[in-house]
Motif scaffolding. Structure first.
Motif, mmCIF file in Angstrom:
data_model
loop_
_atom_site.group_PDB
_atom_site.id
_atom_site.type_symbol
_atom_site.label_atom_id
_atom_site.label_comp_id
_atom_site.label_asym_id
_atom_site.label_seq_id
_atom_site.Cartn_x
_atom_site.Cartn_y
_atom_site.Cartn_z
ATOM 1 N N UNK A 369 0.812 -1.216 0.000
ATOM 2 C CA UNK A 369 0.000 0.000 0.000
ATOM 3 C C UNK A 369 0.851 1.275 0.000
ATOM 4 N N UNK A 370 2.168 1.126 0.004
ATOM 5 C CA UNK A 370 3.026 2.293 -0.194
ATOM 6 C C UNK A 370 3.147 2.639 -1.672
ATOM 7 N N UNK A 465 11.617 5.325 1.687
ATOM 8 C CA UNK A 465 12.380 4.821 2.839
ATOM 9 C C UNK A 465 11.503 3.928 3.716
ATOM 10 N N UNK A 466 10.228 4.310 3.894
ATOM 11 C CA UNK A 466 9.330 3.490 4.706
ATOM 12 C C UNK A 466 9.066 2.149 4.034
ATOM 13 N N UNK A 467 8.948 2.140 2.724
ATOM 14 C CA UNK A 467 8.775 0.900 1.955
ATOM 15 C C UNK A 467 9.910 -0.076 2.261
ATOM 16 N N UNK A 468 11.130 0.426 2.260
ATOM 17 C CA UNK A 468 12.298 -0.418 2.560
ATOM 18 C C UNK A 468 12.254 -0.888 4.007
ATOM 19 N N UNK A 469 11.821 -0.004 4.917
ATOM 20 C CA UNK A 469 11.805 -0.330 6.344
ATOM 21 C C UNK A 469 10.900 -1.525 6.654
ATOM 22 N N UNK A 470 9.814 -1.684 5.920
ATOM 23 C CA UNK A 470 8.925 -2.818 6.179
ATOM 24 C C UNK A 470 9.649 -4.151 5.988
ATOM 25 N N UNK A 471 10.559 -4.211 5.035
ATOM 26 C CA UNK A 471 11.308 -5.453 4.822
ATOM 27 C C UNK A 471 12.397 -5.626 5.888
ATOM 28 N N UNK A 472 12.894 -4.522 6.428
ATOM 29 C CA UNK A 472 13.811 -4.612 7.569
ATOM 30 C C UNK A 472 13.074 -5.189 8.779
ATOM 31 N N UNK A 473 11.854 -4.703 9.032
ATOM 32 C CA UNK A 473 11.033 -5.265 10.108
ATOM 33 C C UNK A 473 10.835 -6.769 9.903
ATOM 34 N N UNK A 474 10.500 -7.137 8.698
ATOM 35 C CA UNK A 474 10.207 -8.546 8.415
ATOM 36 C C UNK A 474 11.405 -9.432 8.735
ATOM 37 N N UNK A 475 12.569 -9.003 8.281
ATOM 38 C CA UNK A 475 13.780 -9.789 8.553
ATOM 39 C C UNK A 475 14.069 -9.837 10.048
ATOM 40 N N UNK A 476 13.941 -8.692 10.742
ATOM 41 C CA UNK A 476 14.273 -8.621 12.163
ATOM 42 C C UNK A 476 13.382 -9.544 12.994
ATOM 43 N N UNK A 477 12.077 -9.538 12.729
ATOM 44 C CA UNK A 477 11.165 -10.368 13.518
ATOM 45 C C UNK A 477 11.357 -11.855 13.215
#
Length: 524
Positions: A369-370, A465-477
Protein backbone atom coordinates in the motif's frame (compact mmCIF):
# COMPACT_ATOMS: atom_id res chain seq x y z
CA UNK A 1 23.47 -22.17 35.99
CA UNK A 2 23.62 -20.83 32.41
CA UNK A 3 21.72 -17.74 31.41
CA UNK A 4 20.66 -17.36 27.76
CA UNK A 5 20.49 -14.19 25.71
CA UNK A 6 16.90 -13.59 26.82
CA UNK A 7 17.73 -13.54 30.52
CA UNK A 8 16.02 -16.90 31.19
CA UNK A 9 17.94 -19.06 33.65
CA UNK A 10 18.07 -22.68 32.54
CA UNK A 11 17.74 -25.49 35.06
CA UNK A 12 16.65 -29.14 34.92
CA UNK A 13 13.08 -30.13 35.82
CA UNK A 14 11.73 -26.57 35.75
CA UNK A 15 7.96 -26.41 36.00
CA UNK A 16 5.87 -23.49 34.72
CA UNK A 17 2.73 -22.84 36.72
CA UNK A 18 -0.37 -20.79 35.96
CA UNK A 19 -2.29 -18.12 37.83
CA UNK A 20 -0.35 -15.57 39.79
CA UNK A 21 2.29 -17.91 41.22
CA UNK A 22 5.98 -17.79 40.47
CA UNK A 23 7.61 -20.32 38.21
CA UNK A 24 9.13 -23.03 40.38
CA UNK A 25 12.77 -23.91 40.89
CA UNK A 26 15.39 -21.64 39.34
CA UNK A 27 13.45 -19.84 36.63
CA UNK A 28 13.39 -16.29 37.95
CA UNK A 29 10.73 -13.94 36.57
CA UNK A 30 9.19 -10.76 37.91
CA UNK A 31 5.75 -12.22 37.23
CA UNK A 32 3.39 -10.92 39.89
CA UNK A 33 0.04 -9.96 38.42
CA UNK A 34 -1.38 -6.74 39.87
CA UNK A 35 -2.97 -8.05 43.06
CA UNK A 36 -6.18 -6.10 42.46
CA UNK A 37 -6.92 -8.43 39.54
CA UNK A 38 -4.93 -11.60 40.30
CA UNK A 39 -7.92 -13.63 41.45
CA UNK A 40 -10.09 -13.05 38.39
CA UNK A 41 -7.16 -13.67 36.03
CA UNK A 42 -6.34 -16.93 37.80
CA UNK A 43 -10.03 -17.91 37.67
CA UNK A 44 -10.15 -17.21 33.93
CA UNK A 45 -7.18 -19.50 33.33
CA UNK A 46 -8.67 -22.24 35.52
CA UNK A 47 -11.99 -22.12 33.72
CA UNK A 48 -10.39 -21.88 30.26
CA UNK A 49 -7.08 -23.76 30.62
CA UNK A 50 -6.39 -23.85 26.87
CA UNK A 51 -7.74 -22.58 23.56
CA UNK A 52 -9.78 -25.75 22.99
CA UNK A 53 -11.84 -24.99 26.11
CA UNK A 54 -13.16 -21.73 24.62
CA UNK A 55 -16.53 -22.06 22.87
CA UNK A 56 -16.09 -20.43 19.48
CA UNK A 57 -19.68 -19.27 19.16
CA UNK A 58 -19.55 -17.62 22.58
CA UNK A 59 -16.27 -15.96 21.58
CA UNK A 60 -17.76 -14.63 18.33
CA UNK A 61 -20.70 -13.21 20.25
CA UNK A 62 -18.32 -11.59 22.74
CA UNK A 63 -16.21 -10.07 19.95
CA UNK A 64 -19.28 -8.52 18.33
CA UNK A 65 -20.27 -7.03 21.68
CA UNK A 66 -16.75 -5.67 22.25
CA UNK A 67 -16.76 -4.15 18.77
CA UNK A 68 -20.04 -2.37 19.46
CA UNK A 69 -18.89 -1.07 22.83
CA UNK A 70 -15.30 -0.03 22.05
CA UNK A 71 -14.75 0.75 18.37
CA UNK A 72 -17.37 3.52 17.92
CA UNK A 73 -16.06 5.31 21.02
CA UNK A 74 -12.46 5.21 19.79
CA UNK A 75 -13.46 5.95 16.19
CA UNK A 76 -15.47 9.08 16.94
CA UNK A 77 -12.70 10.19 19.29
CA UNK A 78 -10.21 9.78 16.45
CA UNK A 79 -12.51 11.81 14.21
CA UNK A 80 -12.27 14.75 16.62
CA UNK A 81 -8.58 14.05 17.10
CA UNK A 82 -7.90 14.57 13.39
CA UNK A 83 -10.35 17.47 12.94
CA UNK A 84 -8.66 19.14 15.91
CA UNK A 85 -5.25 18.95 14.26
CA UNK A 86 -6.52 20.19 10.86
CA UNK A 87 -8.48 23.10 12.27
CA UNK A 88 -5.47 25.33 11.67
CA UNK A 89 -5.42 24.21 8.04
CA UNK A 90 -9.01 25.40 7.52
CA UNK A 91 -8.35 28.54 9.54
CA UNK A 92 -5.62 29.29 6.99
CA UNK A 93 -8.08 29.55 4.09
CA UNK A 94 -10.49 31.61 6.23
CA UNK A 95 -7.98 34.36 6.89
CA UNK A 96 -6.05 33.58 10.10
CA UNK A 97 -2.75 34.50 8.46
CA UNK A 98 -3.85 38.03 7.57
CA UNK A 99 -5.88 38.59 10.75
CA UNK A 100 -2.98 37.69 13.04
CA UNK A 101 -0.43 39.31 10.72
CA UNK A 102 1.56 36.08 10.30
CA UNK A 103 4.67 36.55 8.21
CA UNK A 104 7.51 34.45 6.85
CA UNK A 105 7.53 30.95 8.30
CA UNK A 106 5.22 31.77 11.22
CA UNK A 107 2.35 29.68 9.83
CA UNK A 108 4.71 26.73 9.41
CA UNK A 109 5.88 27.26 12.99
CA UNK A 110 2.27 27.19 14.21
CA UNK A 111 1.88 23.85 12.42
CA UNK A 112 5.05 22.45 13.95
CA UNK A 113 5.00 24.00 17.44
CA UNK A 114 1.98 21.86 18.32
CA UNK A 115 4.28 18.82 18.18
CA UNK A 116 6.89 20.35 20.48
CA UNK A 117 4.40 20.07 23.33
CA UNK A 118 3.67 16.51 22.25
CA UNK A 119 7.38 15.70 21.99
CA UNK A 120 8.13 16.97 25.48
CA UNK A 121 5.19 15.24 27.19
CA UNK A 122 4.81 11.98 25.21
CA UNK A 123 6.91 9.70 27.45
CA UNK A 124 5.87 11.18 30.84
CA UNK A 125 2.23 11.02 29.74
CA UNK A 126 2.54 7.32 28.85
CA UNK A 127 4.04 6.51 32.24
CA UNK A 128 1.30 8.47 34.00
CA UNK A 129 -1.28 6.47 32.05
CA UNK A 130 0.26 3.23 33.36
CA UNK A 131 -0.45 4.46 36.89
CA UNK A 132 -4.02 5.63 36.13
CA UNK A 133 -7.27 4.12 34.84
CA UNK A 134 -6.55 4.55 31.10
CA UNK A 135 -10.07 5.53 30.01
CA UNK A 136 -10.36 8.24 32.67
CA UNK A 137 -6.93 9.59 31.84
CA UNK A 138 -7.74 9.69 28.12
CA UNK A 139 -11.08 11.44 28.78
CA UNK A 140 -9.37 14.11 30.92
CA UNK A 141 -6.83 14.82 28.19
CA UNK A 142 -9.53 15.08 25.52
CA UNK A 143 -11.47 17.52 27.69
CA UNK A 144 -8.36 19.69 27.81
CA UNK A 145 -7.97 19.48 23.99
CA UNK A 146 -11.39 21.04 23.63
CA UNK A 147 -10.80 23.75 26.22
CA UNK A 148 -7.50 24.78 24.64
CA UNK A 149 -8.94 24.66 21.13
CA UNK A 150 -11.75 27.04 22.12
CA UNK A 151 -9.16 29.29 23.76
CA UNK A 152 -7.33 29.53 20.40
CA UNK A 153 -10.36 31.36 19.03
CA UNK A 154 -9.43 34.27 21.31
CA UNK A 155 -5.81 34.46 20.08
CA UNK A 156 -4.69 37.97 19.19
CA UNK A 157 -1.22 37.32 17.82
CA UNK A 158 1.39 34.73 16.90
CA UNK A 159 2.83 34.47 20.44
CA UNK A 160 -0.52 33.79 22.12
CA UNK A 161 -1.52 31.17 19.57
CA UNK A 162 1.90 29.53 19.84
CA UNK A 163 1.56 29.06 23.61
CA UNK A 164 -1.90 27.53 23.26
CA UNK A 165 -0.79 25.13 20.53
CA UNK A 166 2.17 23.90 22.61
CA UNK A 167 -0.23 23.06 25.46
CA UNK A 168 -2.66 21.43 23.04
CA UNK A 169 0.12 19.20 21.73
CA UNK A 170 1.03 18.10 25.27
CA UNK A 171 -2.53 17.02 26.05
CA UNK A 172 -2.92 15.23 22.72
CA UNK A 173 0.28 13.21 23.25
CA UNK A 174 -1.61 10.39 24.96
CA UNK A 175 -4.27 9.78 22.31
CA UNK A 176 -2.64 7.27 19.95
CA UNK A 177 -0.83 5.31 22.71
CA UNK A 178 -4.08 5.12 24.69
CA UNK A 179 -6.04 3.83 21.68
CA UNK A 180 -3.33 1.23 21.01
CA UNK A 181 -3.24 0.16 24.67
CA UNK A 182 -7.01 -0.26 24.86
CA UNK A 183 -7.03 -2.25 21.60
CA UNK A 184 -4.32 -4.60 22.90
CA UNK A 185 -6.25 -5.16 26.16
CA UNK A 186 -9.37 -6.57 24.50
CA UNK A 187 -8.28 -8.09 21.18
CA UNK A 188 -5.96 -10.88 20.11
CA UNK A 189 -2.91 -10.15 18.02
CA UNK A 190 -4.70 -11.55 14.95
CA UNK A 191 -7.64 -9.20 15.52
CA UNK A 192 -5.63 -6.06 16.24
CA UNK A 193 -4.88 -4.96 12.63
CA UNK A 194 -8.57 -4.85 11.67
CA UNK A 195 -9.60 -3.16 14.94
CA UNK A 196 -6.88 -0.54 14.71
CA UNK A 197 -8.00 0.02 11.11
CA UNK A 198 -11.59 0.41 12.30
CA UNK A 199 -10.86 3.32 14.62
CA UNK A 200 -8.05 4.81 12.54
CA UNK A 201 -10.34 4.94 9.48
CA UNK A 202 -12.14 7.75 11.27
CA UNK A 203 -9.01 9.73 10.44
CA UNK A 204 -10.31 9.80 6.86
CA UNK A 205 -13.81 10.60 8.08
CA UNK A 206 -12.17 13.44 9.99
CA UNK A 207 -10.62 14.74 6.76
CA UNK A 208 -13.99 14.59 5.01
CA UNK A 209 -15.87 15.85 8.07
CA UNK A 210 -13.36 18.63 8.49
CA UNK A 211 -14.17 19.69 4.94
CA UNK A 212 -17.90 19.73 5.67
CA UNK A 213 -17.43 21.52 8.98
CA UNK A 214 -15.09 23.98 7.32
CA UNK A 215 -17.57 24.60 4.50
CA UNK A 216 -20.43 25.09 6.99
CA UNK A 217 -18.47 27.43 9.22
CA UNK A 218 -17.35 29.34 6.15
CA UNK A 219 -20.98 30.32 5.61
CA UNK A 220 -21.31 31.92 9.05
CA UNK A 221 -21.60 35.67 8.95
CA UNK A 222 -21.44 36.66 12.59
CA UNK A 223 -19.61 39.00 14.88
CA UNK A 224 -16.43 36.93 14.63
CA UNK A 225 -14.24 35.91 11.73
CA UNK A 226 -14.98 32.43 10.32
CA UNK A 227 -11.72 30.91 11.55
CA UNK A 228 -12.56 31.81 15.14
CA UNK A 229 -15.87 29.95 14.87
CA UNK A 230 -13.87 26.98 13.52
CA UNK A 231 -11.92 26.74 16.79
CA UNK A 232 -14.98 27.30 18.99
CA UNK A 233 -17.22 24.70 17.33
CA UNK A 234 -14.60 21.95 17.09
CA UNK A 235 -13.39 22.61 20.65
CA UNK A 236 -16.92 22.40 22.06
CA UNK A 237 -17.50 19.07 20.30
CA UNK A 238 -14.25 17.68 21.75
CA UNK A 239 -15.19 18.60 25.32
CA UNK A 240 -18.60 16.98 24.88
CA UNK A 241 -17.06 13.75 23.61
CA UNK A 242 -14.63 13.59 26.54
CA UNK A 243 -17.64 13.31 28.87
CA UNK A 244 -19.06 10.46 26.77
CA UNK A 245 -15.73 8.62 26.96
CA UNK A 246 -15.49 9.12 30.72
CA UNK A 247 -18.90 7.48 31.14
CA UNK A 248 -18.66 4.66 28.57
CA UNK A 249 -15.05 3.66 27.82
CA UNK A 250 -13.77 0.72 29.93
CA UNK A 251 -10.70 0.88 32.17
CA UNK A 252 -10.20 -2.87 32.59
CA UNK A 253 -11.57 -6.22 31.36
CA UNK A 254 -12.26 -7.03 35.01
CA UNK A 255 -14.63 -4.08 35.52
CA UNK A 256 -16.16 -3.58 32.05
CA UNK A 257 -19.78 -2.77 32.92
CA UNK A 258 -22.52 -4.32 30.81
CA UNK A 259 -20.71 -7.67 30.64
CA UNK A 260 -21.48 -10.65 32.85
CA UNK A 261 -18.76 -12.21 34.97
CA UNK A 262 -18.67 -15.15 32.57
CA UNK A 263 -18.13 -12.80 29.65
CA UNK A 264 -15.32 -11.02 31.48
CA UNK A 265 -13.59 -14.34 32.23
CA UNK A 266 -13.81 -15.25 28.55
CA UNK A 267 -12.60 -11.75 27.63
CA UNK A 268 -9.46 -12.38 29.68
CA UNK A 269 -8.82 -15.98 28.68
CA UNK A 270 -9.02 -15.42 24.95
CA UNK A 271 -6.11 -12.94 24.93
CA UNK A 272 -3.67 -15.29 26.69
CA UNK A 273 -2.03 -15.96 23.31
CA UNK A 274 -0.87 -12.34 23.08
CA UNK A 275 1.71 -13.10 25.79
CA UNK A 276 2.17 -9.34 26.29
CA UNK A 277 0.78 -8.95 29.83
CA UNK A 278 -1.78 -6.33 30.86
CA UNK A 279 -2.77 -4.24 33.87
CA UNK A 280 0.46 -3.77 35.77
CA UNK A 281 0.38 -0.32 37.34
CA UNK A 282 3.79 -0.45 38.99
CA UNK A 283 6.44 1.15 36.78
CA UNK A 284 9.27 -1.31 36.11
CA UNK A 285 12.47 0.64 35.51
CA UNK A 286 14.28 -2.45 34.25
CA UNK A 287 11.72 -2.72 31.46
CA UNK A 288 12.21 0.95 30.64
CA UNK A 289 15.96 0.38 30.34
CA UNK A 290 15.34 -2.66 28.14
CA UNK A 291 13.02 -0.62 25.90
CA UNK A 292 15.66 2.02 25.25
CA UNK A 293 18.38 -0.58 24.63
CA UNK A 294 16.25 -2.68 22.27
CA UNK A 295 17.13 -1.98 18.62
CA UNK A 296 13.50 -2.71 17.65
CA UNK A 297 12.39 0.34 19.64
CA UNK A 298 14.53 2.54 17.43
CA UNK A 299 13.21 0.88 14.29
CA UNK A 300 9.73 1.83 15.54
CA UNK A 301 10.94 5.39 16.16
CA UNK A 302 12.20 5.53 12.56
CA UNK A 303 8.87 4.15 11.37
CA UNK A 304 6.99 6.88 13.26
CA UNK A 305 9.30 9.55 11.86
CA UNK A 306 9.01 8.45 8.23
CA UNK A 307 5.25 8.04 8.47
CA UNK A 308 4.79 11.50 9.94
CA UNK A 309 6.78 13.56 7.44
CA UNK A 310 4.00 13.23 4.84
CA UNK A 311 1.31 13.65 7.50
CA UNK A 312 2.89 16.77 8.98
CA UNK A 313 2.84 18.49 5.63
CA UNK A 314 -0.45 17.22 4.23
CA UNK A 315 -2.52 17.79 7.37
CA UNK A 316 -1.53 21.47 7.42
CA UNK A 317 -0.99 22.26 3.74
CA UNK A 318 -3.49 20.05 1.89
CA UNK A 319 -6.00 22.89 1.67
CA UNK A 320 -3.33 25.25 0.33
CA UNK A 321 -2.13 22.66 -2.22
CA UNK A 322 -5.71 22.12 -3.45
CA UNK A 323 -6.43 25.85 -3.47
CA UNK A 324 -3.27 26.33 -5.52
CA UNK A 325 -4.74 24.13 -8.26
CA UNK A 326 -7.17 26.93 -9.07
CA UNK A 327 -10.12 26.42 -6.71
CA UNK A 328 -11.80 29.09 -4.61
CA UNK A 329 -11.98 28.93 -0.80
CA UNK A 330 -15.29 27.10 -0.38
CA UNK A 331 -14.60 24.61 -3.17
CA UNK A 332 -11.21 23.94 -1.59
CA UNK A 333 -12.96 23.05 1.68
CA UNK A 334 -15.36 20.73 -0.18
CA UNK A 335 -12.54 19.03 -2.10
CA UNK A 336 -11.14 17.85 1.23
CA UNK A 337 -14.14 15.51 1.41
CA UNK A 338 -13.10 13.04 -1.37
CA UNK A 339 -9.59 13.09 0.07
CA UNK A 340 -11.00 11.87 3.38
CA UNK A 341 -13.30 9.30 1.74
CA UNK A 342 -10.33 7.86 -0.13
CA UNK A 343 -8.35 7.55 3.11
CA UNK A 344 -11.22 5.51 4.60
CA UNK A 345 -11.25 3.31 1.49
CA UNK A 346 -7.48 2.82 1.60
CA UNK A 347 -7.56 1.84 5.26
CA UNK A 348 -10.52 -0.50 4.73
CA UNK A 349 -8.79 -2.15 1.78
CA UNK A 350 -5.62 -2.57 3.81
CA UNK A 351 -7.50 -4.32 6.62
CA UNK A 352 -9.37 -6.52 4.13
CA UNK A 353 -6.27 -7.56 2.22
CA UNK A 354 -4.40 -8.28 5.46
CA UNK A 355 -7.30 -10.40 6.73
CA UNK A 356 -7.24 -12.75 3.74
CA UNK A 357 -3.49 -12.96 3.32
CA UNK A 358 -1.55 -15.84 4.91
CA UNK A 359 -0.31 -15.42 8.48
CA UNK A 360 2.62 -13.04 8.94
CA UNK A 361 1.88 -10.92 5.88
CA UNK A 362 1.53 -7.54 7.64
CA UNK A 363 4.83 -6.15 6.42
CA UNK A 364 4.11 -7.33 2.85
CA UNK A 365 0.66 -5.70 2.84
CA UNK A 366 2.11 -2.51 4.32
CA UNK A 367 4.75 -2.36 1.58
CA UNK A 368 2.08 -2.99 -1.08
CA UNK A 369 0.00 0.00 0.00
CA UNK A 370 3.03 2.29 -0.19
CA UNK A 371 3.08 1.91 -3.98
CA UNK A 372 0.05 4.16 -4.81
CA UNK A 373 1.36 7.01 -2.66
CA UNK A 374 4.79 6.72 -4.27
CA UNK A 375 3.17 6.75 -7.71
CA UNK A 376 0.88 9.65 -6.79
CA UNK A 377 3.68 11.86 -5.50
CA UNK A 378 5.75 11.12 -8.60
CA UNK A 379 2.79 11.98 -10.83
CA UNK A 380 2.15 15.24 -8.96
CA UNK A 381 5.78 16.27 -9.39
CA UNK A 382 6.08 15.30 -13.06
CA UNK A 383 2.66 16.35 -14.39
CA UNK A 384 2.36 19.64 -16.33
CA UNK A 385 1.47 22.65 -14.18
CA UNK A 386 -1.83 23.15 -15.99
CA UNK A 387 -2.96 19.50 -15.56
CA UNK A 388 -5.15 20.49 -12.63
CA UNK A 389 -7.42 17.46 -12.55
CA UNK A 390 -4.57 15.00 -13.06
CA UNK A 391 -2.50 16.59 -10.33
CA UNK A 392 -5.50 16.59 -7.98
CA UNK A 393 -6.01 12.85 -8.58
CA UNK A 394 -2.30 12.22 -7.93
CA UNK A 395 -2.56 14.22 -4.72
CA UNK A 396 -5.50 12.06 -3.61
CA UNK A 397 -3.46 8.91 -4.32
CA UNK A 398 -0.88 9.98 -1.76
CA UNK A 399 -3.34 9.00 0.99
CA UNK A 400 -2.66 5.26 0.54
CA UNK A 401 0.26 5.46 2.99
CA UNK A 402 -2.38 5.69 5.74
CA UNK A 403 -3.30 2.02 5.18
CA UNK A 404 0.34 0.97 5.57
CA UNK A 405 0.76 3.06 8.71
CA UNK A 406 -2.34 1.59 10.36
CA UNK A 407 -1.42 -2.04 9.70
CA UNK A 408 2.08 -1.36 10.94
CA UNK A 409 0.80 0.06 14.22
CA UNK A 410 -0.33 -3.49 15.02
CA UNK A 411 3.33 -4.53 14.81
CA UNK A 412 3.92 -2.28 17.83
CA UNK A 413 0.98 -3.56 19.90
CA UNK A 414 1.60 -7.20 18.95
CA UNK A 415 5.38 -7.32 19.36
CA UNK A 416 6.01 -5.61 22.69
CA UNK A 417 5.57 -7.34 26.04
CA UNK A 418 5.76 -5.98 29.59
CA UNK A 419 3.56 -3.08 30.67
CA UNK A 420 6.28 -0.48 31.26
CA UNK A 421 8.10 -1.48 28.09
CA UNK A 422 4.85 -1.17 26.14
CA UNK A 423 4.34 2.33 27.49
CA UNK A 424 7.85 3.40 26.49
CA UNK A 425 7.85 1.77 23.03
CA UNK A 426 4.42 3.14 22.23
CA UNK A 427 5.49 6.57 23.40
CA UNK A 428 8.70 6.40 21.37
CA UNK A 429 6.81 5.58 18.17
CA UNK A 430 4.89 8.81 18.60
CA UNK A 431 8.08 10.59 19.69
CA UNK A 432 9.44 9.78 16.24
CA UNK A 433 6.12 10.82 14.77
CA UNK A 434 6.41 14.20 16.52
CA UNK A 435 9.81 14.85 14.98
CA UNK A 436 8.41 13.98 11.54
CA UNK A 437 5.38 16.19 12.04
CA UNK A 438 7.61 19.05 13.17
CA UNK A 439 9.84 18.68 10.12
CA UNK A 440 7.08 18.02 7.56
CA UNK A 441 5.56 21.51 7.22
CA UNK A 442 8.95 23.15 6.65
CA UNK A 443 9.35 21.32 3.34
CA UNK A 444 6.37 23.33 2.05
CA UNK A 445 8.04 26.62 1.12
CA UNK A 446 5.72 29.58 0.59
CA UNK A 447 7.75 30.71 -2.43
CA UNK A 448 7.05 27.31 -4.08
CA UNK A 449 3.27 27.69 -3.83
CA UNK A 450 1.09 26.35 -5.35
CA UNK A 451 3.14 23.35 -6.56
CA UNK A 452 5.15 22.84 -3.33
CA UNK A 453 7.67 20.66 -5.15
CA UNK A 454 9.96 20.28 -2.15
CA UNK A 455 7.02 19.31 0.09
CA UNK A 456 5.73 16.65 -2.31
CA UNK A 457 9.33 15.53 -2.83
CA UNK A 458 9.75 15.00 0.92
CA UNK A 459 6.62 12.84 0.86
CA UNK A 460 8.13 10.74 -1.95
CA UNK A 461 11.50 10.23 -0.23
CA UNK A 462 9.92 9.37 3.14
CA UNK A 463 7.56 6.85 1.56
CA UNK A 464 10.33 5.10 -0.38
CA UNK A 465 12.38 4.82 2.84
CA UNK A 466 9.33 3.49 4.71
CA UNK A 467 8.78 0.90 1.96
CA UNK A 468 12.30 -0.42 2.56
CA UNK A 469 11.81 -0.33 6.34
CA UNK A 470 8.92 -2.82 6.18
CA UNK A 471 11.31 -5.45 4.82
CA UNK A 472 13.81 -4.61 7.57
CA UNK A 473 11.03 -5.26 10.11
CA UNK A 474 10.21 -8.55 8.42
CA UNK A 475 13.78 -9.79 8.55
CA UNK A 476 14.27 -8.62 12.16
CA UNK A 477 11.16 -10.37 13.52
CA UNK A 478 11.90 -13.60 11.66
CA UNK A 479 15.45 -13.55 13.05
CA UNK A 480 14.15 -12.96 16.58
CA UNK A 481 11.73 -15.89 16.23
CA UNK A 482 14.57 -18.21 15.23
CA UNK A 483 16.44 -17.14 18.38
CA UNK A 484 13.34 -17.79 20.49
CA UNK A 485 12.90 -21.27 19.06
CA UNK A 486 16.50 -22.12 19.95
CA UNK A 487 15.80 -21.07 23.56
CA UNK A 488 12.68 -23.25 23.73
CA UNK A 489 14.54 -26.17 22.16
CA UNK A 490 17.32 -25.87 24.74
CA UNK A 491 14.75 -25.84 27.56
CA UNK A 492 13.01 -28.92 26.12
CA UNK A 493 16.31 -30.79 26.16
CA UNK A 494 16.46 -30.20 29.92
CA UNK A 495 12.92 -31.52 30.37
CA UNK A 496 11.18 -28.13 30.48
CA UNK A 497 8.23 -27.60 28.14
CA UNK A 498 7.34 -23.92 28.08
CA UNK A 499 4.95 -23.73 25.14
CA UNK A 500 2.31 -26.26 26.18
CA UNK A 501 -0.99 -25.13 27.72
CA UNK A 502 0.44 -25.00 31.25
CA UNK A 503 3.52 -23.09 30.18
CA UNK A 504 1.55 -20.61 28.09
CA UNK A 505 -0.78 -19.93 31.00
CA UNK A 506 2.21 -19.36 33.28
CA UNK A 507 3.55 -16.53 31.14
CA UNK A 508 0.36 -15.16 29.53
CA UNK A 509 -0.48 -12.38 32.00
CA UNK A 510 2.81 -11.94 33.79
CA UNK A 511 4.77 -8.75 33.56
CA UNK A 512 7.35 -10.22 31.18
CA UNK A 513 8.83 -8.34 28.27
CA UNK A 514 8.91 -9.86 24.81
CA UNK A 515 12.64 -10.43 25.35
CA UNK A 516 12.19 -12.19 28.71
CA UNK A 517 9.24 -14.39 27.76
CA UNK A 518 10.38 -17.68 26.16
CA UNK A 519 6.87 -18.20 24.76
CA UNK A 520 6.73 -14.88 22.96
CA UNK A 521 6.52 -15.18 19.16
CA UNK A 522 6.87 -12.08 17.02
CA UNK A 523 4.38 -11.44 14.21
CA UNK A 524 5.37 -9.79 10.97
Amino acid sequence: MAEDSYGIKEAPEQVFTGGSEHVENDVKFDIKIDQRHAEIYAEALRQYPDEASIDKEAEKKLKRKLDRRILPLLGICYFFYYVDKTTLSYAAIFGIQSDLHLKGTEYSWLSSIFYFGWLFWSIPSNLIMQRCPPAYYLAFNIFMWGVLLMAQAAAKDFAGLTALRILSGAFEAIADPAFMLITSMYYTREEQPSRISAWYAWNGIGIAGGGLIGYGIGQIEGALRSWRYEFIVVGALCTFWSIVLFLLLPNSPTTFWGFSKQERLLMIARIRGNQTGIEHQRINWGQIKEAYLDYKTWLFVLFGFLGAIPNGGISNFSTLVIQGLGFDTLHTALLGIPQGVLVVIWIGLGALVNKYMPANSRTIVSALFMLPTIGGSLGFLLAPTNAYVGRLICFYLTGSYQASFVISLSLVTSNTGGQSKKMIVSGMVWFGSCVGNIAGPFFYKSEQAPSYHLGIGSLLVANVAEFVLFFVFRYAFKWENRRKEKVRAALRETGVITDNAEGLNATAFQNLTDKENPNFVYVY
